[in-house]
Design a protein around this motif. Structure first.
Motif, PDB file in Angstrom:
ATOM      1  N   GLY A 303     -24.228   8.068  12.567  1.00  0.00           N
ATOM      2  CA  GLY A 303     -23.950   8.792  13.807  1.00  0.00           C
ATOM      3  C   GLY A 303     -23.131   7.982  14.795  1.00  0.00           C
ATOM      4  N   LYS A 304     -22.067   8.574  15.308  1.00  0.00           N
ATOM      5  CA  LYS A 304     -21.228   7.913  16.321  1.00  0.00           C
ATOM      6  C   LYS A 304     -22.036   7.689  17.606  1.00  0.00           C
ATOM      7  N   GLY A 305     -22.107   6.439  18.028  1.00  0.00           N
ATOM      8  CA  GLY A 305     -22.906   6.110  19.208  1.00  0.00           C
ATOM      9  C   GLY A 305     -22.087   5.473  20.327  1.00  0.00           C
ATOM     10  N   LEU A 315      -6.785   5.383  29.147  1.00  0.00           N
ATOM     11  CA  LEU A 315      -7.839   5.966  29.997  1.00  0.00           C
ATOM     12  C   LEU A 315      -7.803   7.495  30.039  1.00  0.00           C
ATOM     13  N   LYS A 316      -8.966   8.091  29.992  1.00  0.00           N
ATOM     14  CA  LYS A 316      -9.073   9.547  30.083  1.00  0.00           C
ATOM     15  C   LYS A 316      -8.833   9.994  31.522  1.00  0.00           C
ATOM     16  N   PRO A 317      -8.385  11.247  31.728  1.00  0.00           N
ATOM     17  CA  PRO A 317      -8.304  11.769  33.100  1.00  0.00           C
ATOM     18  C   PRO A 317      -9.701  11.884  33.709  1.00  0.00           C
ATOM     19  N   GLU A 323     -18.893  13.928  31.182  1.00  0.00           N
ATOM     20  CA  GLU A 323     -19.402  14.483  29.921  1.00  0.00           C
ATOM     21  C   GLU A 323     -19.249  13.505  28.753  1.00  0.00           C
ATOM     22  N   MET A 324     -18.485  12.450  28.969  1.00  0.00           N
ATOM     23  CA  MET A 324     -18.337  11.470  27.894  1.00  0.00           C
ATOM     24  C   MET A 324     -19.579  10.587  27.720  1.00  0.00           C
ATOM     25  N   LYS A 325     -20.619  10.853  28.546  1.00  0.00           N
ATOM     26  CA  LYS A 325     -21.926  10.246  28.234  1.00  0.00           C
ATOM     27  C   LYS A 325     -22.483  10.876  26.953  1.00  0.00           C
ATOM     28  N   TYR A 326     -21.973  12.071  26.623  1.00  0.00           N
ATOM     29  CA  TYR A 326     -22.436  12.762  25.399  1.00  0.00           C
ATOM     30  C   TYR A 326     -21.753  12.252  24.132  1.00  0.00           C
ATOM     31  N   ASP A 327     -20.933  11.203  24.267  1.00  0.00           N
ATOM     32  CA  ASP A 327     -20.190  10.736  23.100  1.00  0.00           C
ATOM     33  C   ASP A 327     -21.076   9.961  22.110  1.00  0.00           C
ATOM     34  N   MET A 328     -22.372   9.932  22.398  1.00  0.00           N
ATOM     35  CA  MET A 328     -23.334   9.323  21.456  1.00  0.00           C
ATOM     36  C   MET A 328     -24.214  10.405  20.825  1.00  0.00           C
ATOM     37  N   THR A 385      -6.386   3.767  22.339  1.00  0.00           N
ATOM     38  CA  THR A 385      -7.745   3.201  22.409  1.00  0.00           C
ATOM     39  C   THR A 385      -8.790   4.296  22.627  1.00  0.00           C
ATOM     40  N   ASP A 386      -8.330   5.528  22.905  1.00  0.00           N
ATOM     41  CA  ASP A 386      -9.258   6.648  23.074  1.00  0.00           C
ATOM     42  C   ASP A 386      -9.666   7.253  21.724  1.00  0.00           C
ATOM     43  N   ALA A 387      -8.991   6.852  20.647  1.00  0.00           N
ATOM     44  CA  ALA A 387      -9.436   7.288  19.310  1.00  0.00           C
ATOM     45  C   ALA A 387     -10.351   6.189  18.770  1.00  0.00           C
ATOM     46  N   GLU A 388     -11.469   5.984  19.499  1.00  0.00           N
ATOM     47  CA  GLU A 388     -12.351   4.846  19.224  1.00  0.00           C
ATOM     48  C   GLU A 388     -13.481   5.189  18.261  1.00  0.00           C
ATOM     49  N   GLY A 389     -13.814   6.489  18.181  1.00  0.00           N
ATOM     50  CA  GLY A 389     -14.947   6.886  17.333  1.00  0.00           C
ATOM     51  C   GLY A 389     -14.716   6.461  15.894  1.00  0.00           C
ATOM     52  N   ALA A 412     -20.227  13.055  14.342  1.00  0.00           N
ATOM     53  CA  ALA A 412     -19.526  12.446  15.464  1.00  0.00           C
ATOM     54  C   ALA A 412     -18.902  13.476  16.396  1.00  0.00           C
ATOM     55  N   THR A 413     -18.976  13.189  17.696  1.00  0.00           N
ATOM     56  CA  THR A 413     -18.191  13.929  18.686  1.00  0.00           C
ATOM     57  C   THR A 413     -16.795  13.319  18.636  1.00  0.00           C
ATOM     58  N   LEU A 414     -16.053  13.662  17.580  1.00  0.00           N
ATOM     59  CA  LEU A 414     -14.880  12.851  17.241  1.00  0.00           C
ATOM     60  C   LEU A 414     -13.588  13.272  17.921  1.00  0.00           C
ATOM     61  N   THR A 415     -13.315  14.595  17.982  1.00  0.00           N
ATOM     62  CA  THR A 415     -12.003  15.003  18.493  1.00  0.00           C
ATOM     63  C   THR A 415     -12.060  16.241  19.393  1.00  0.00           C
ATOM     64  N   GLY A 416     -11.288  16.195  20.463  1.00  0.00           N
ATOM     65  CA  GLY A 416     -11.077  17.385  21.275  1.00  0.00           C
ATOM     66  C   GLY A 416     -10.389  18.463  20.443  1.00  0.00           C
ATOM     67  N   ALA A 417      -9.611  18.035  19.469  1.00  0.00           N
ATOM     68  CA  ALA A 417      -8.882  18.992  18.626  1.00  0.00           C
ATOM     69  C   ALA A 417      -9.832  19.890  17.828  1.00  0.00           C
ATOM     70  N   CYS A 418     -11.015  19.400  17.538  1.00  0.00           N
ATOM     71  CA  CYS A 418     -11.987  20.223  16.803  1.00  0.00           C
ATOM     72  C   CYS A 418     -12.456  21.386  17.676  1.00  0.00           C
ATOM     73  N   ILE A 419     -12.511  21.146  18.990  1.00  0.00           N
ATOM     74  CA  ILE A 419     -12.901  22.230  19.910  1.00  0.00           C
ATOM     75  C   ILE A 419     -11.782  23.278  19.951  1.00  0.00           C
ATOM     76  N   VAL A 420     -10.524  22.807  19.903  1.00  0.00           N
ATOM     77  CA  VAL A 420      -9.394  23.743  19.872  1.00  0.00           C
ATOM     78  C   VAL A 420      -9.482  24.613  18.615  1.00  0.00           C
ATOM     79  N   ILE A 502     -18.783  17.236  15.743  1.00  0.00           N
ATOM     80  CA  ILE A 502     -19.641  18.049  16.616  1.00  0.00           C
ATOM     81  C   ILE A 502     -19.148  18.049  18.071  1.00  0.00           C
ATOM     82  N   ALA A 503     -17.843  17.746  18.257  1.00  0.00           N
ATOM     83  CA  ALA A 503     -17.308  17.687  19.634  1.00  0.00           C
ATOM     84  C   ALA A 503     -17.547  18.995  20.396  1.00  0.00           C
ATOM     85  N   GLY A 504     -17.504  20.130  19.694  1.00  0.00           N
ATOM     86  CA  GLY A 504     -17.651  21.417  20.376  1.00  0.00           C
ATOM     87  C   GLY A 504     -19.067  21.955  20.400  1.00  0.00           C
TER      88      GLY A 504
END
Ligand code: BES
Ligand code: MN
Ligand code: ZN
Length: 533
Positions: A303-305, A315-317, A323-328, A385-389, A412-420, A502-504
């Motif tokens: 599991g991505k933690g 850096l993210k906007p 919500e990036m506390k949920y990246d674990m 560096t944002d593709a860290e997972g 893993a909450t791996l990619t915003g693209a998965c939500i798209v 599981i990003a979405g």
């Protein structure tokens, strides 16, 4: 080439005391009452099933068709139930709910009526909808004891045990609340005790099912608590302590690898992600030995933690960055699944591995263009560096080779693209192994925690080519969730592997912001089916 990232400052991990101990909601308790379902008993008067219960939850179908329990309630209320169905045509719809106060008899329970659509189309989705609707009504009524008869409606394709499990899990989920960081618990209504209806012949199945549902619900609760805790509390060290507590509670093997040990193993990709944080990264290993044969090949869940993902130097906007506390949540879900599996005493060997770090920008952070060597020996050009997972997962995926796994599933909450691609309905499911992919797909369908299969064609790997290293860590905008999975695939040749993005699905945004507990139901179903019963 330098492969050694700077050692994190030897500062003690901070754990400010702004939270009470997590796991604040006590799970609901279930007991069972036989002899309550048969129509014969209803028409003959039968035993009063609701004795001692303040509320009874019974289901009705469309067009005022009453279930056996609703018929019983109709007798008890001298026609109030049938009357409610007649006056409220929507009542039969799944998700609708109505409270009927029994004015006919003193001391009789309050009836909560829930709709199940058409009887011949009964399915697990409508049962889940009805159960959650009932729980919302119960939160207002605040009873001490509830007689719950909805689980007696069993679709043709399901068993009494499965439906009892689904209802118990849904009830446990519905009464979840998170107030560990509030001075006073606000809406944490203590869940009532539930008596699940059964007959003499279904009692054993209903009891077993409820225990399964509660175990899965408890696993989800741990997953939600960890996800909802803020990044300043739920640090890599906090996840390690949680794993140790689980190990103690369920007599599991536990191993927490620190910076030094990971360095010795050559995990420079993982270490590069955590190196700009004052919270040192860790690799957590939890082992459950439930198989008869202790040497049986284990199922391994990774599991991505990332306990907080700022994006690092890329850096993210700012908007919504909290919500990036949920990246674990990947990590939280495999720990939750371990809890559920251990509680159910499943007959299989299960290993959970959590690579965990905080992705921060700082003077010593990775920069775009940096090249690191992974544990596998393959080099990676960190273009973003944002593709860290994927950078922490690849080393964990190499590490697990030593277990000779029967299968490895990373979450893993791996990619915003998965939500798209899939929105918030399905998790992304990637695997080159059709059998494993089908197994996970079916587990998702059965558990109402669905995943949709995504491609992994060789052609996508082209996008990860780098002029300066064996691969780049990003593949450009097209098919972002697929190229992320392709990156992981390069580290998983030694075993049967699948990846869940599981990003979405791991949490809800907006007003109902909070962790969902997904994909614990899918993973629990998967390991249950793998276990020898
Ligand atoms: N944790 C994020 C993915 C994410 C973003 C999950 C939003 C849920 C909601 C991940 O580490 C990330 O930042 N991915 C990048 C990859 C990109 C740089 C190739 C993304 O999706 O933008
Ligand atoms: Mn990121
Ligand atoms: Zn991330």
């Amino acid at each position: 080439m330098t492969t050694t990232p700077a050692t994190p400052k030897a500062k003690k991990p901070s754990s400010p005391r702004v939270a009470k101990k997590a796991a604040p909601t006590p799970p609901p308790m279930f007991s069972f009452k036989a002899g309550t379902g048969a129509v014969a008993e209803v028409t003959a008067g039968g035993p009063v099933p609701t004795k001692g219960c303040d509320v009874a939850v019974v289901a009705v179908y469309k067009e005022g068709e009453l279930t056996a329990a609703a018929k019983r309630a109709d007798v008890d209320t001298e026609g109030l139930v049938a009357n409610a169905c007649k006056t409220d045509k929507n009542l039969g719809n799944a998700g609708s709910c109505r409270v009927v106060f029994n004015t006919a008899k003193a001391g009789a329970p309050v009836y909560v009526l829930v709709g199940l659509d058409e009887a011949d189309k009964l399915n697990t989705k409508t049962l889940r909808k009805a159960t959650s609707a009932a729980c919302e009504a119960l939160k207002g009524l605040k009873p001490a004891k509830v007689f719950f008869a909805v689980n007696q409606e069993v679709p043709k394709k399901s068993s009494d045990k499965e439906i009892a499990a689904l209802c118990a899990r849904t009830i446990t989920e519905s009464f979840y609340s998170f107030s560990a960081c509030k001075k006073q618990d606000e809406d944490a209504a203590a869940p009532p005790a539930f008596e699940l209806a059964c007959t003499k012949s279904t009692q054993e199945a209903v009891e077993k099912g409820a225990a399964i549902g509660q175990a899965i619900g408890n696993g989800m609760q741990l997953t939600k608590d960890l996800g909802n805790l803020p990044g300043n509390i739920c640090t890599p060290n906090y996840l390690a302590e949680t794993a140790k507590a689980l190990a103690k509670q369920y007599k599991l093997g536990v191993d927490v690898l620190d910076h030094k040990k990971m360095e010795a193993l050559g995990m420079f990709s993982l270490l590069s992600v955590g190196k700009a944080s004052s919270e040192p990264p860790k690799l957590i290993v939890l082992k459950y030995n439930g198989a008869k044969d202790p040497k049986e090949a284990p199922v391994v869940l990774v599991g991505k933690g990332i306990t907080f993902d700022t994006g690092g130097i890329s850096l993210k906007p700012g908007a919504g960055m909290d919500e990036m506390k949920y990246d674990m949540c990947g990590a939280a879900s495999v720990l939750g699944t371990m809890k559920a599996a251990a509680e159910m005493k499943l007959a299989l060997n299960l290993i959970v591995v959590v690579p965990t770090a905080e992705n921060m920008p700082a003077g010593n952070a990775s920069k775009p263009g940096d090249v690191v060597v992974s544990m596998s020996g393959q080099t990676i050009e960190i273009l973003n560096t944002d593709a860290e997972g994927r950078l922490i997962l690849c080393d964990a995926l190499t590490y697990v080779e030593r277990f000779n796994p029967a299968a490895v599933v990373d979450v893993a909450t791996l990619t915003g693209a998965c939500i798209v691609a899939l929105g918030h309905v399905n998790s992304g499911l990637f695997s080159p192994d059709d059998e494993l992919a089908n197994e996970l797909f079916k587990a998702g369908q059965n558990a109402l925690d669905t995943a949709w299969r995504m491609p992994l064609d060789e052609e996508y790997h082209e996008q990860l080519k780098s002029n300066f290293a064996d691969m780049a860590n990003i593949g450009g905008p097209p098919a972002g969730s697929v190229t992320a999975a392709c990156f992981l695939q390069k580290y998983t040749k030694a075993y049967s592997w699948a990846h869940l993005d599981i990003a979405g699905t791991a949490w809800h945004s907006g007003k109902a912001k909070g962790a969902s507990g997904r994909p614990v139901p899918l993973l629990a179903e998967f390991v249950m089916k793998r276990a020898k019963s």
